[in-house]
Design a protein around this motif. Sequence first.
Motif, PDB file in Angstrom:
ATOM      1  N   VAL A 188       1.300   1.667  -6.082  1.00  0.00           N
ATOM      2  CA  VAL A 188       2.114   2.840  -6.419  1.00  0.00           C
ATOM      3  C   VAL A 188       1.415   4.105  -5.944  1.00  0.00           C
ATOM      4  CG1 VAL A 188       2.993   4.234  -8.345  1.00  0.00           C
ATOM      5  CG2 VAL A 188       3.297   1.756  -8.373  1.00  0.00           C
ATOM      6  N   LEU A 189       0.128   4.177  -6.190  1.00  0.00           N
ATOM      7  CA  LEU A 189      -0.659   5.336  -5.775  1.00  0.00           C
ATOM      8  C   LEU A 189      -0.628   5.502  -4.257  1.00  0.00           C
ATOM      9  CD1 LEU A 189      -2.518   7.551  -6.863  1.00  0.00           C
ATOM     10  CD2 LEU A 189      -4.402   5.937  -6.679  1.00  0.00           C
ATOM     11  N   ALA A 190      -0.804   4.400  -3.533  1.00  0.00           N
ATOM     12  CA  ALA A 190      -0.764   4.464  -2.068  1.00  0.00           C
ATOM     13  C   ALA A 190       0.616   4.910  -1.591  1.00  0.00           C
ATOM     14  CB  ALA A 190      -1.124   3.102  -1.473  1.00  0.00           C
ATOM     15  N   GLN A 191       1.655   4.425  -2.248  1.00  0.00           N
ATOM     16  CA  GLN A 191       3.016   4.813  -1.872  1.00  0.00           C
ATOM     17  C   GLN A 191       3.228   6.303  -2.120  1.00  0.00           C
ATOM     18  OE1 GLN A 191       6.058   2.302  -3.494  1.00  0.00           O
ATOM     19  NE2 GLN A 191       7.726   3.560  -2.695  1.00  0.00           N
ATOM     20  N   TYR A 192       2.760   6.825  -3.243  1.00  0.00           N
ATOM     21  CA  TYR A 192       2.866   8.264  -3.528  1.00  0.00           C
ATOM     22  C   TYR A 192       2.205   9.086  -2.437  1.00  0.00           C
ATOM     23  CZ  TYR A 192       4.288   7.572  -8.450  1.00  0.00           C
ATOM     24  OH  TYR A 192       4.932   7.246  -9.606  1.00  0.00           O
ATOM     25  N   GLN A 193       1.135   8.539  -1.855  1.00  0.00           N
ATOM     26  CA  GLN A 193       0.376   9.254  -0.838  1.00  0.00           C
ATOM     27  C   GLN A 193       0.831   8.901   0.577  1.00  0.00           C
ATOM     28  OE1 GLN A 193      -3.511   8.047  -2.503  1.00  0.00           O
ATOM     29  NE2 GLN A 193      -3.842  10.222  -2.915  1.00  0.00           N
ATOM     30  N   ALA A 194       1.977   8.212   0.678  1.00  0.00           N
ATOM     31  CA  ALA A 194       2.594   7.840   1.956  1.00  0.00           C
ATOM     32  C   ALA A 194       1.705   6.942   2.814  1.00  0.00           C
ATOM     33  CB  ALA A 194       3.027   9.084   2.740  1.00  0.00           C
TER      34      ALA A 194
ATOM     35  N   ALA B  71      -0.931   0.286   3.230  1.00  0.00           N
ATOM     36  CA  ALA B  71      -1.764  -0.094   2.086  1.00  0.00           C
ATOM     37  C   ALA B  71      -0.892  -0.456   0.888  1.00  0.00           C
ATOM     38  CB  ALA B  71      -2.726   1.034   1.725  1.00  0.00           C
ATOM     39  N   ALA B  72       0.140   0.342   0.644  1.00  0.00           N
ATOM     40  CA  ALA B  72       1.032   0.070  -0.488  1.00  0.00           C
ATOM     41  C   ALA B  72       1.650  -1.318  -0.358  1.00  0.00           C
ATOM     42  CB  ALA B  72       2.116   1.138  -0.580  1.00  0.00           C
ATOM     43  N   ARG B  73       2.135  -1.634   0.822  1.00  0.00           N
ATOM     44  CA  ARG B  73       2.787  -2.937   1.034  1.00  0.00           C
ATOM     45  C   ARG B  73       1.797  -4.084   0.819  1.00  0.00           C
ATOM     46  NH1 ARG B  73       6.700  -4.820   6.034  1.00  0.00           N
ATOM     47  NH2 ARG B  73       6.911  -6.981   5.349  1.00  0.00           N
TER      48      ARG B  73
ATOM     49  N   LEU C 291       9.097  -6.657  -6.578  1.00  0.00           N
ATOM     50  CA  LEU C 291      10.177  -6.710  -5.586  1.00  0.00           C
ATOM     51  C   LEU C 291      10.911  -5.371  -5.526  1.00  0.00           C
ATOM     52  CD1 LEU C 291      11.548 -10.277  -6.358  1.00  0.00           C
ATOM     53  CD2 LEU C 291      10.389  -9.565  -4.246  1.00  0.00           C
ATOM     54  N   LEU C 292      11.146  -4.781  -6.685  1.00  0.00           N
ATOM     55  CA  LEU C 292      11.773  -3.447  -6.740  1.00  0.00           C
ATOM     56  C   LEU C 292      10.898  -2.423  -6.024  1.00  0.00           C
ATOM     57  CD1 LEU C 292      13.843  -1.370  -7.826  1.00  0.00           C
ATOM     58  CD2 LEU C 292      12.562  -1.389  -9.977  1.00  0.00           C
ATOM     59  N   ASN C 293       9.586  -2.440  -6.317  1.00  0.00           N
ATOM     60  CA  ASN C 293       8.666  -1.504  -5.652  1.00  0.00           C
ATOM     61  C   ASN C 293       8.674  -1.704  -4.136  1.00  0.00           C
ATOM     62  OD1 ASN C 293       7.947  -0.540  -8.163  1.00  0.00           O
ATOM     63  ND2 ASN C 293       5.912  -1.444  -8.171  1.00  0.00           N
ATOM     64  N   LEU C 294       8.664  -2.956  -3.702  1.00  0.00           N
ATOM     65  CA  LEU C 294       8.706  -3.241  -2.266  1.00  0.00           C
ATOM     66  C   LEU C 294      10.030  -2.786  -1.662  1.00  0.00           C
ATOM     67  CD1 LEU C 294       6.909  -6.688  -2.278  1.00  0.00           C
ATOM     68  CD2 LEU C 294       6.224  -4.711  -0.879  1.00  0.00           C
TER      69      LEU C 294
END
Length: 182
Positions: free
Chosen positions: A98-104, A108-110, A133-136
């Motif tokens: 989640v943190l990696a996704q917030y930081q684009a 890494a997020a995946r 699955l929702l996050n992905l």
Amino acid sequence: LALDDKRAAALALNSLGIVVQGQGDLTAAWSLHQESLALQREIGNKMGIAVSLNSLGLVANDQCDYVAARALYEESLTLRREIGDKRGISIALGNLGVLAQYQADYAAARALYETSLMLNRELGDMQGIAILLLNLGELAMEQEDTMRARALYGESLTLCQEMGDKINMVCNLSGLAAVVAH
């Protein structure tokens, strides 16, 4: 306080911190989780320390202090690996995702989400699987990969329907609507 009393007090402080964080009082939540962490460290409870660190990471994340959140999640992850806590490892990896996704940092997020998803599948944790699955799916939408997003939201939605998880059903339906609108 006796050992069991300190353990119970630390658990109560952490639980109260979660409640006040949910009410939006991040300052009080931080303080309560710090108290819990201090007690857990005093009694040497590695699992409790890992839980308190994760809780502090969630507060730091809500405060948009991503540097602190990452450090707290990583310290929690290290402890969870030391004690072999697969569920805790999965949680820490998901939070780092989640943190990696917030930081684009989508790659890494995946990777973090997929590793966490694999652990949840091994554990048979349907709730964890559905959330990952929702996050992905959300990550795929951010990258405009609508075909992948549709498949991920669909799989998560099916699990949420089976579990009766109405909140995440709504999140998945919203994601699917965004796919259609795209």
